[in-house]
Enzyme design. Structure first.
Site, mmCIF file in Angstrom:
data_model
loop_
_atom_site.group_PDB
_atom_site.id
_atom_site.type_symbol
_atom_site.label_atom_id
_atom_site.label_comp_id
_atom_site.label_asym_id
_atom_site.label_seq_id
_atom_site.Cartn_x
_atom_site.Cartn_y
_atom_site.Cartn_z
ATOM 1 N N GLY A 1 0.029 -3.573 -7.535
ATOM 2 C CA GLY A 1 -1.352 -4.039 -7.414
ATOM 3 C C GLY A 1 -2.297 -2.996 -7.965
ATOM 4 C CE1 TYR B 1 -8.936 -5.570 -2.970
ATOM 5 C CE2 TYR B 1 -8.770 -4.571 -5.133
ATOM 6 C CZ TYR B 1 -8.535 -5.631 -4.282
ATOM 7 O OH TYR B 1 -7.896 -6.746 -4.756
#
Lengths: 245, 249
Positions: free
Chosen positions: A194, A225
């Site tokens: 990812g 994130y």
């Protein structure tokens, strides 16, 4: 044993071994190779790799030869530069029984919406109409995908290709971009895939001077994130959504 | 995006709220022209509107001590690129006469007769009017859309132009069955969008922006890109990760 090792973009030479294998069959997506060259970006670093990659394929293979970086043809002032087609092996694993699994990163290729739908089901996302999904993919600025290609040892006929990750971004091609729909197959999570997808998107966007990169993160991935350089509500900037009354 | 671009004239009423106690409370109506035709947007006029509205294309612009945007006017070429890749463009024009008089006088009419005559023959159009309002949206034309750069010239704010722009954008999106519409706004824009029908995400997602700069990162070698006042860090290319041999038992 036939093997093909593709080095990541940071090294600009391509080493090809055992040239009897057909490269084109390894490409998951039949691109128009000329397209890739003709639209070379002015950013020399990335374009050099791409030009050399495709050029070396077309010019044929020489055993144990280090292909030199080829200067991309300088283009006339092209205002609209589409994101380049790109494909490379991110990870390659060899299992004890001789089978190999490659995880291939790709942008600019076509995605099978049925495969994507299946992947969304795997991660537990609600279903969305396929036609809308297809339109969204087609009109996104960039769609990055990860495929797993499993080759059993011996014949090359039993390649199994599977979509295992995707991320896409919409943009106005100049200032703003929003990243949507980031997903990785649960069986492949935790390996940095990812991260690779997102970093690739960011890199591509920043290199085009697109500096406002936004995304809307579910609570369980906010930390993910944050580790990639995203900040929640920076300086009070918030995303608001429209609700029909 | 192939749209049935529309353009129409509307009448706006100047705000009725008294600015000063002694001021006569007179409403005046001014004609404006709202268009969704991209052809009507002149990039140079738009660039000027950005400056007038103290609006920047960058989320984190350089600001001076008074909070004004302190940067070069946006590059026209890049602005044109952004416009050509925006799915929806809404522009609002107004008779230049109205822009200035409203600014100077608020509610008061300088010359009622002149106004009356002017309003009898409203000739405002994109060609003879001034660009006073703008808004755009970027969409994947399937699932989502993001609204950017909604602005109205300060002298004509609080008259409903901004809301008209947003509602027009929403109308165009919903007619194409796009209902996931986001607006990324700063703190002082939140109330405005709230009044347009926007709210926090029901799924409680967190809005995040890429803000990694040299000072927030521990990397040793880096490439950076300027975005407003931030020097954003470009993630390095992945190190060679091939030929990982795993022994699966």
């Amino acid at each position: 044993m036939r093997s093909l090792h593709l080095l990541a973009p940071s090294s600009f030479s391509l080493v090809l071994f055992d040239c009897q294998c057909q490269i084109s069959s390894h490409l998951l997506f039949p691109h128009n190779l000329n397209n890739g060259i003709a639209r070379a970006s002015r950013k020399l670093k990335i374009s050099q790799f791409k030009a050399s990659f495709w050029e070396s394929i077309r010019s044929g293979f020489v055993k144990n030869n280090m292909t030199r970086v080829i200067e991309p043809p300088s283009l006339p002032d092209e205002e609209e530069e589409e994101p380049l087609l790109e494909e490379f092996v991110l990870v390659e694993k060899t299992e004890p029984d001789g089978a190999t699994e490659q995880i291939i990163f790709s942008t600019g290729g076509d995605i099978n919406v049925y495969d994507l739908q299946a992947l969304c089901d795997k991660v537990g996302w609600p279903r969305r109409p396929l036609s809308k999904l297809a339109a969204a993919l087609k009109n996104s600025y960039m769609v990055a995908t990860l495929h797993s290609v499993r080759k059993s040892s011996g014949s090359e006929e039993n390649d199994q290709k599977m979509l295992i990750g995707m991320a896409r971004a919409t943009s106005d091609h100049a200032f703003n971009a929003t990243i949507w729909d980031v997903l990785v197959d649960p069986g492949y999570q935790g390996q940095g895939l990812g991260k690779a997808l997102i970093e690739k998107l960011i890199r591509a966007l920043l290199q085009k001077d697109i500096g406002n990169i936004t995304l809307f993160a579910d609570s369980q991935v906010v930390e993910f994130y944050q580790n990639l350089g995203f900040e929640p509500d920076p300086e009070g900037i918030k995303g608001m959504f429209w609700y029909p009354k | 995006m192939a749209t049935a671009a529309s353009a129409e004239m509307k009448w706006l009423t100047t705000p009725t709220r008294r600015r000063r106690p002694d001021q006569i409370d007179k409403k005046s109506r001014i004609p404006i022209y709202i268009s969704t035709n991209p052809v009507h947007v002149n990039p140079q006029d738009l660039r000027e509107l950005y400056s007038t509205c103290n609006h920047s294309c960058h989320r984190f612009p350089r600001l001076d001590q008074l909070g004004r945007v302190e940067e070069e006017p946006v590059d026209l070429k890049r602005l044109q690129i952004a416009l050509s890749h925006s799915s929806i463009l809404v522009s609002v024009f107004c008779n230049p006469h109205h822009v200035t008089t409203t600014a100077i006088n608020g509610n008061q009419r300088m010359n009622p007769m002149a106004d009356f005559v002017q309003n009898l023959f409203p000739l405002v159009s994109p060609t003879n009017g001034s660009l006073v309002g703008f808004g755009r949206a970027v969409s994947d034309l399937g699932l989502t859309a993001s609204i950017y750069d909604v602005m109205v010239t300060p002298s004509l704010q609080r008259m409903g132009i901004g809301r008209m722009i947003v509602q027009r954008i929403i109308r165009m999106l919903t007619s194409r069955e796009i209902y996931d519409i986001a607006a990324i706004c700063s703190e002082n824009e939140r109330l405005f969008f709230k009044s347009c029908g926007f709210g926090d995400d029901t799924l409680s997602s967190t809005t995040m922006m890429y803000t990694r700069t040299i000072s927030t990162c521990h990397q040793n070698d880096w490439n950076v890109k300027q975005a407003g006042r931030k020097l954003l860090l470009i993630p390095p290319c992945p190190a060679s990760r091939t030929s990982v041999k795993t022994n699966k038992s």
